[in-house]
Design a protein around this motif. Structure first.
Motif, short mmCIF file in Angstrom:
data_model
loop_
_atom_site.label_atom_id
_atom_site.label_comp_id
_atom_site.label_asym_id
_atom_site.label_seq_id
_atom_site.Cartn_x
_atom_site.Cartn_y
_atom_site.Cartn_z
N SER A 22 0.86 -1.10 0.09
CA SER A 22 -0.10 0.23 -0.18
C SER A 22 1.00 1.24 0.07
CB SER A 22 -1.25 -0.19 1.40
OG SER A 22 -1.98 -1.56 1.28
N ALA A 23 1.54 1.30 0.76
CA ALA A 23 2.67 2.44 1.27
C ALA A 23 3.94 2.81 -0.69
CB ALA A 23 3.65 2.31 1.88
N ILE A 24 3.77 1.89 -1.10
CA ILE A 24 4.75 1.87 -1.77
C ILE A 24 3.66 2.13 -3.42
CG2 ILE A 24 6.16 0.57 -4.01
CD1 ILE A 24 7.10 -1.26 -1.83
N ALA A 25 2.55 1.67 -3.12
CA ALA A 25 1.60 2.01 -4.60
C ALA A 25 1.40 3.49 -4.39
CB ALA A 25 0.74 0.70 -4.70
N THR A 26 0.80 3.76 -3.05
CA THR A 26 0.94 5.47 -2.80
C THR A 26 1.68 6.40 -3.08
OG1 THR A 26 -1.02 4.29 -0.83
CG2 THR A 26 0.12 7.48 -1.17
N LEU A 27 3.02 6.23 -2.87
CA LEU A 27 3.90 6.49 -3.15
C LEU A 27 4.12 6.58 -4.75
CD1 LEU A 27 6.26 8.40 -2.14
CD2 LEU A 27 8.15 6.24 -2.02
N ALA A 28 4.25 5.05 -5.17
CA ALA A 28 4.28 5.78 -6.73
C ALA A 28 3.34 5.90 -7.74
CB ALA A 28 4.17 4.08 -7.18
N ASN A 29 1.41 6.08 -7.37
CA ASN A 29 1.01 6.72 -7.91
C ASN A 29 0.49 8.02 -7.59
OD1 ASN A 29 -1.91 6.97 -8.95
ND2 ASN A 29 -2.49 7.76 -6.59
N THR A 30 1.88 8.91 -6.10
CA THR A 30 2.03 10.38 -6.28
C THR A 30 3.05 10.99 -7.17
OG1 THR A 30 1.02 9.84 -4.12
CG2 THR A 30 3.12 11.82 -4.91
N PHE A 31 4.29 10.15 -7.64
CA PHE A 31 4.49 10.21 -8.24
C PHE A 31 4.27 10.52 -9.50
CE2 PHE A 31 7.93 9.27 -4.63
CZ PHE A 31 9.35 10.16 -5.54
N TRP A 32 3.39 9.03 -9.83
CA TRP A 32 2.90 9.64 -11.46
C TRP A 32 1.77 10.66 -11.72
CZ3 TRP A 32 3.16 7.88 -16.03
CH2 TRP A 32 2.58 8.15 -17.01
N VAL A 33 1.25 11.26 -10.83
CA VAL A 33 -0.40 11.88 -10.95
C VAL A 33 1.49 13.28 -10.79
CG1 VAL A 33 -1.76 13.07 -9.83
CG2 VAL A 33 -1.77 11.05 -9.43
N MET A 34 2.13 13.55 -9.57
CA MET A 34 2.61 15.10 -9.72
C MET A 34 3.33 14.62 -11.40
SD MET A 34 5.80 15.50 -7.82
CE MET A 34 7.08 14.23 -9.34
N PHE A 35 4.12 13.49 -11.62
CA PHE A 35 4.63 14.04 -13.38
C PHE A 35 3.59 14.05 -14.07
CE2 PHE A 35 7.26 11.83 -16.86
CZ PHE A 35 8.11 12.30 -17.26
N THR A 36 2.85 13.67 -14.69
CA THR A 36 1.87 14.27 -15.71
C THR A 36 1.15 15.14 -15.21
OG1 THR A 36 0.27 13.19 -14.49
CG2 THR A 36 1.34 11.37 -15.86
N THR A 37 1.03 15.12 -14.33
CA THR A 37 0.27 16.94 -13.75
C THR A 37 1.60 17.90 -14.16
OG1 THR A 37 -1.33 15.83 -12.29
CG2 THR A 37 -1.05 18.29 -12.09
N GLN A 38 2.59 17.89 -14.01
CA GLN A 38 3.47 18.71 -14.33
C GLN A 38 3.55 19.27 -15.78
OE1 GLN A 38 6.74 18.15 -11.13
NE2 GLN A 38 7.69 20.97 -11.71
N LYS A 39 4.05 17.63 -15.83
CA LYS A 39 4.23 17.83 -17.70
C LYS A 39 3.11 18.39 -18.36
CE LYS A 39 5.49 14.43 -21.18
NZ LYS A 39 5.61 13.56 -22.01
N ALA A 40 2.07 17.75 -17.84
CA ALA A 40 1.08 18.97 -18.60
C ALA A 40 1.14 20.32 -18.20
CB ALA A 40 0.15 18.22 -17.99
N GLU A 41 1.10 21.01 -17.40
CA GLU A 41 1.31 22.69 -17.12
C GLU A 41 2.51 22.65 -18.01
OE1 GLU A 41 1.51 22.63 -12.71
OE2 GLU A 41 -0.39 22.79 -12.60
N LEU A 42 3.24 21.89 -18.25
CA LEU A 42 4.67 22.63 -18.46
C LEU A 42 4.90 22.49 -19.84
CD1 LEU A 42 8.23 21.12 -16.40
CD2 LEU A 42 7.50 23.55 -16.29
N VAL A 43 4.11 21.74 -20.70
CA VAL A 43 3.90 21.58 -22.20
C VAL A 43 2.70 22.79 -22.44
CG1 VAL A 43 2.57 20.17 -23.59
CG2 VAL A 43 4.73 19.34 -22.73
N GLU A 44 1.89 22.95 -21.52
CA GLU A 44 0.81 24.02 -21.81
C GLU A 44 1.19 25.42 -21.93
OE1 GLU A 44 -2.79 25.59 -22.88
OE2 GLU A 44 -1.84 23.94 -22.98
N ASN A 45 2.45 25.78 -20.45
CA ASN A 45 2.85 27.05 -20.48
C ASN A 45 4.01 26.78 -22.07
OD1 ASN A 45 1.60 27.56 -17.88
ND2 ASN A 45 3.34 26.49 -17.09
N ALA A 46 5.20 26.06 -22.29
CA ALA A 46 5.87 26.39 -23.53
C ALA A 46 5.40 26.45 -24.30
CB ALA A 46 6.63 24.74 -23.62
N LEU A 47 3.48 26.10 -24.95
CA LEU A 47 3.24 25.86 -25.53
C LEU A 47 2.50 28.12 -25.89
CD1 LEU A 47 0.88 23.21 -26.58
CD2 LEU A 47 2.81 24.19 -27.86
N GLN A 48 2.24 28.36 -24.45
CA GLN A 48 1.62 29.62 -24.81
C GLN A 48 3.07 30.33 -24.94
OE1 GLN A 48 -0.94 29.89 -21.11
NE2 GLN A 48 -2.30 28.44 -21.90
#
Length: 524
Positions: A22-48
């Motif tokens: 559970s701990a590892i899955a939660t940590l992995a999910n947190t990293f994945w959400v952080m990675f995908t969310t920040q990537k989407a924001e950085l891509v959108e900011n770069a395009l703008q």
């Protein structure tokens, strides 16, 4: 009864494995959400950002070109009165060249395209013919695409027609912008050099590079691609697309209306990913100490929870031993669950079995009706096969139940099933087992019963259901099939037999009981 093999896993291992997973899955999910969310924001900011850069540069280049056309228009008006005065034309050409750094050379041609005045004199353009005749034919202000000049330089030609007061076309005045040398457009582009891995370049309508941070790229013709095509066809915008080398880019673009050129500001997607990876590594390093502490806490809690239960489980195997009471009493009970289990063991095996029986009942009940589910039915039949000489099975289902759902909705259908279950329990003896095996299909098991007794029970149940006024749906009917199992026979064959008798009852008109014996069928 057959027993299952002894499990290899113990409670301690399961608790620790569950907590760690559970701990590892939660940590992995947190990293994945952080990675995908920040990537989407950085891509959108770069395009703008790239779109804003391209639009701003396109506006600046448009202003420079419009200013050049305005100066040429002024010169055109001033020389129209003295177009045959060679000294005046020559003087005006030199004055325009010295006015600013926009043009690398200036020329004046007559209507046939012959150059009659030019500056600087070192180029010796006087008397030569214009390379491109499109400005002479169109007779309007023009900004050309890049081409090789008479002197062999890559230039852009900005021109304005010269008309007399009577409207006669006399020729043109124009200035060339040498792309390999410093000029106003290049100076403007140099002001927008990026430090974030992005770069800006300028192309004409033929996809020839007019400006690029890499001077070697100036003059090259780009292949057809989505980014360049969009820059030449649309006013402005942004996109993620591959460049000519197949590298994924985050690009913003804008067109220059007066020249039909395009400005492109782009940044490699790999730069964003590299930045994200670096950020992720930093976050991982920051979380590592706390994560290690958390794992140690989980390990300690797992031991704290599992050790008393393990000792209780070991004691439960020897409840008949004289020292079992003292052994169970010596087990520490630091939390409520271990205390309750210890108390249950001290009360004796009967109370423990009763508690386990209640838990098993919950796990083996149909959640909608509260009747036994298929799992409970199978376990009961397995037990009866070993202990009973005979039992009867009554298979039944509600006639036209799909019509009930379609007419009154699934909520009314569910309530009808629950009411059906209550009637089955009322018609059952304490030792009988009422089951719901799927949808509107039910099964009633009668231990140590004869076929005639089972048929009577089935008929009473059919009659009661037919007479009952169910909420919302009114009256319903059921069809039933009754079969008898005898020791040594196959249980599955008996169940199939009762199903066949059930479908025979439906085939004979529904709302009836068909039993293994040829009993008279009652129809209502």
């Amino acid at each position: 009864m057959p027993t299952r093999p002894r499990p290899r896993l113990n409670l301690r291992t399961l608790l620790l494995a569950f907590a760690l997973t559970s701990a590892i899955a939660t940590l992995a999910n947190t990293f994945w959400v952080m990675f995908t969310t920040q990537k989407a924001e950085l891509v959108e900011n770069a395009l703008q950002t790239n779109e804003a850069y391209a639009s701003r540069i396109a506006t600046g280049v448009e202003e420079v070109l419009r200013s050049d056309l305005d100066r040429l228009q002024f010169v055109s008006s001033s020389i129209s009165q003295a177009f045959t005065d060679q000294p005046t034309l020559q003087k005006e050409a030199h004055r325009l060249l010295r006015q600013d750094t926009s043009f690398n050379s200036v020329l004046i041609s007559n209507a046939e395209g012959k150059i009659i005045a030019s500056a600087p004199s070192s180029l010796q353009l006087d008397g030569q013919m214009l390379q491109r005749r499109s400005p002479l034919l169109r007779r309007e202000p023009m900004i050309s695409d890049a081409f090789q000049s008479l002197a062999g330089n890559l230039v852009v030609f900005v021109s304005h027609p010269v008309f007399s007061q009577s409207g006669e076309y006399l020729g043109l005045v124009g200035g060339s912008i040498r792309l390999e040398q410093k000029n106003t457009i290049q100076a403007l582009m140099d002001l927008n050099i990026r430090n974030d891995g992005a770069h800006v370049y300028l192309v004409d309508s033929q996809r020839r590079v007019l400006y690029h941070p890499d001077p070697k790229r100036i003059g090259t013709v780009l292949a057809t691609g989505p980014i360049v095509d969009a820059a030449l066809k649309q006013s402005h915008g942004s996109m993620q697309a591959p460049d000519g080398n197949g590298n994924e880019m985050l690009a913003g673009y804008a067109s220059i209306p007066s020249s039909h050129w395009g400005v492109i500001s782009q940044r490699p997607l790999s730069n964003i990913q590299a930045r994200l990876e670096a950020t992720t590594i930093k976050v991982a390093k920051g979380i590592a100490p706390l994560g290690l502490f958390g794992l140690l806490v989980i390990w300690w809690l797992g031991l704290k929870i599992s050790v008393p239960l393990s000792r209780l489980a070991e004691s439960a195997k020897r409840l008949d031993a004289p020292e079992s009471y003292d052994r169970i009493l010596a087990v520490p009970a630091d939390y409520f669950e271990s205390w309750q289990i210890r108390r249950a063991l001290l009360l004796g095996a009967n109370l423990l079995q009763e508690k386990i029986g209640r838990l098993n009942h919950q796990a083996q009940s149909d959640p909608l009706t509260g009747l036994a589910n298929r799992r409970a039915m199978e376990e009961t039949l397995e037990l009866w096969q070993e202990t009973l000489e005979t039992f009867a099975t009554i298979s039944m289902d509600i006639d036209h139940f799909k019509r009930v759902n379609d007419t009154y909705g699934h909520g009314a259908g569910d309530e009808t099933l629950r009411a059906m279950a209550r009637l089955m329990r009322q018609a059952s003896r304490p030792d009988d087992l009422a089951c719901r095996i799927g949808g509107e299909e039910f099964l009633l098991l009668l231990p140590n019963s004869s076929i005639s007794t089972a048929a009577e029970v089935a008929e009473r149940l059919r009659t009661r259901i037919e007479a009952t006024d169910f909420d919302t749906v009114g009256h319903i009917t059921i069809s039933l099939g009754v079969a008898l199992w005898r020791k040594g026979e196959s249980i599955s064959a008996t169940l199939e037999k009762s199903d066949r008798l059930l479908y025979q009852a439906k085939a004979q008109g529904r709302n009836r009981v068909v039993s293994e014996k040829e009993l008279p069928a009652t129809t209502r």
